[in-house]
Design a protein around this motif. Structure first.
Motif, mmCIF file in Angstrom:
data_model
loop_
_atom_site.group_PDB
_atom_site.id
_atom_site.type_symbol
_atom_site.label_atom_id
_atom_site.label_comp_id
_atom_site.label_asym_id
_atom_site.label_seq_id
_atom_site.Cartn_x
_atom_site.Cartn_y
_atom_site.Cartn_z
ATOM 1 N N THR A 16 -11.321 -0.135 -1.558
ATOM 2 C CA THR A 16 -10.137 -0.031 -2.482
ATOM 3 C C THR A 16 -10.211 -1.035 -3.481
ATOM 4 N N GLY A 17 -10.818 -2.103 -3.458
ATOM 5 C CA GLY A 17 -10.822 -3.213 -4.398
ATOM 6 C C GLY A 17 -9.805 -4.217 -4.194
ATOM 7 N N THR A 30 0.876 -1.123 0.020
ATOM 8 C CA THR A 30 0.061 0.004 -0.039
ATOM 9 C C THR A 30 0.988 1.515 -0.058
ATOM 10 N N GLN A 31 0.266 2.405 -0.667
ATOM 11 C CA GLN A 31 1.136 3.578 -0.566
ATOM 12 C C GLN A 31 0.256 4.858 -0.224
ATOM 13 N N ASP A 32 0.528 5.735 0.815
ATOM 14 C CA ASP A 32 -0.174 6.668 1.032
ATOM 15 C C ASP A 32 0.206 7.626 -0.151
ATOM 16 N N ARG A 38 -2.968 2.497 -3.945
ATOM 17 C CA ARG A 38 -2.852 3.825 -3.501
ATOM 18 C C ARG A 38 -4.049 4.129 -2.549
ATOM 19 N N LYS A 39 -3.751 4.771 -1.426
ATOM 20 C CA LYS A 39 -4.825 5.327 -0.686
ATOM 21 C C LYS A 39 -4.759 6.670 -0.210
ATOM 22 N N GLY A 40 -5.855 7.175 0.213
ATOM 23 C CA GLY A 40 -6.070 8.560 0.584
ATOM 24 C C GLY A 40 -5.904 9.748 -0.390
ATOM 25 N N PHE A 41 -6.078 9.128 -1.623
ATOM 26 C CA PHE A 41 -5.944 10.309 -2.692
ATOM 27 C C PHE A 41 -7.253 11.048 -3.068
ATOM 28 N N ARG A 42 -8.592 10.797 -2.193
ATOM 29 C CA ARG A 42 -9.521 11.405 -2.291
ATOM 30 C C ARG A 42 -9.338 12.796 -1.220
#
Length: 218
Positions: free
Chosen positions: A136-137, A53-55, A114-118
């Motif tokens: 996230t899928g 995972t990647q912030d 990738r997460k936190g992009f919203r």
């Protein structure tokens, strides 16, 4: 007793091993750089398959203290989805600090989530953003691969690793946290103790197991 890794049913999850969380980064985790060699040993050893995972935050993300005049990092304020800890600006999309750590062996990492992009929603878990509704899928990808047990490592024990582990257990996966390949932030709690101890207790209650990398056999 050793935990024997099944290459068809077990997968390693590498959570947020990024320079921004290392000593000297924008949101440093104490001793965070020690996870890189530990994770590499896992990737070179019993696990044939892994995801990471990647912030990945846009500038001005709502979880940044700088987006709320008069607020300081590590304060908590109400968001539409519940209490939100405010953070220093970190993991800005496209920056060197947001990349996966250059020392991380990525040869067995098959997916990067990738997460936190919203801009209005923070995201700790590999499975759901903090509104607990936006997926996230990752679950569907793991199911399609036949994965039944997840081993999680990375940063930070009490936030993104813990939230990922808790969601995975709730979704029906067997979950193991590899403790010596994790490091935590450890914010103090008003009720006593810190966020690491609280996360560990919460995960144990959810059925999450804990191990050390030396407990794993291929």
């Amino acid at each position: 007793m050793a935990l024997v890794i099944d290459p068809e049913a077990d997968m390693l999850g590498v959570v947020d091993v990024q320079p921004c969380f290392m000593p000297g980064g924008a949101l440093p985790v104490a001793d965070g750089d020690a996870v890189v060699p530990a994770v590499n040993r896992l990737l070179a050893g019993p696990f044939a398959h892994a995801f990471a995972t990647q912030d990945w935050h846009p500038p001005g993300h709502a979880s940044f203290a700088s987006a709320h005049p008069g607020r300081q990092p590590f304060e908590s304020i109400p968001f539409p989805y519940g209490p939100q800890t405010l953070w220093p600006d970190h993991a800005i999309q496209g920056s060197a600090e947001a990349a996966l750590h250059p020392g991380l062996d990525q040869s067995r990492i098959e997916l990067v989530v990738r997460k936190g992009f919203r801009a209005a929603i923070d995201s700790y878990s590999a499975f759901f953003e903090n509104d607990r509704a936006t997926a996230t899928g990752l679950e569907a990808w793991l199911r399609a691969r036949g994965v039944r047990r997840l081993f999680l490592c990375g940063l930070a024990t009490d936030y993104c690793v813990a939230f990922s582990a808790e969601d995975a257990a709730r979704l029906g996966f067997a979950v193991v946290v590899v403790e010596d390949a994790c490091r935590g932030i450890g914010l103090p709690l008003p009720t006593g103790g810190d966020t690491i101890a609280a996360a560990r207790a919460r995960l144990a209650a959810a059925g999450v197991r804990f191990c050390r990398s030396g407990d794993l056999a291929g």
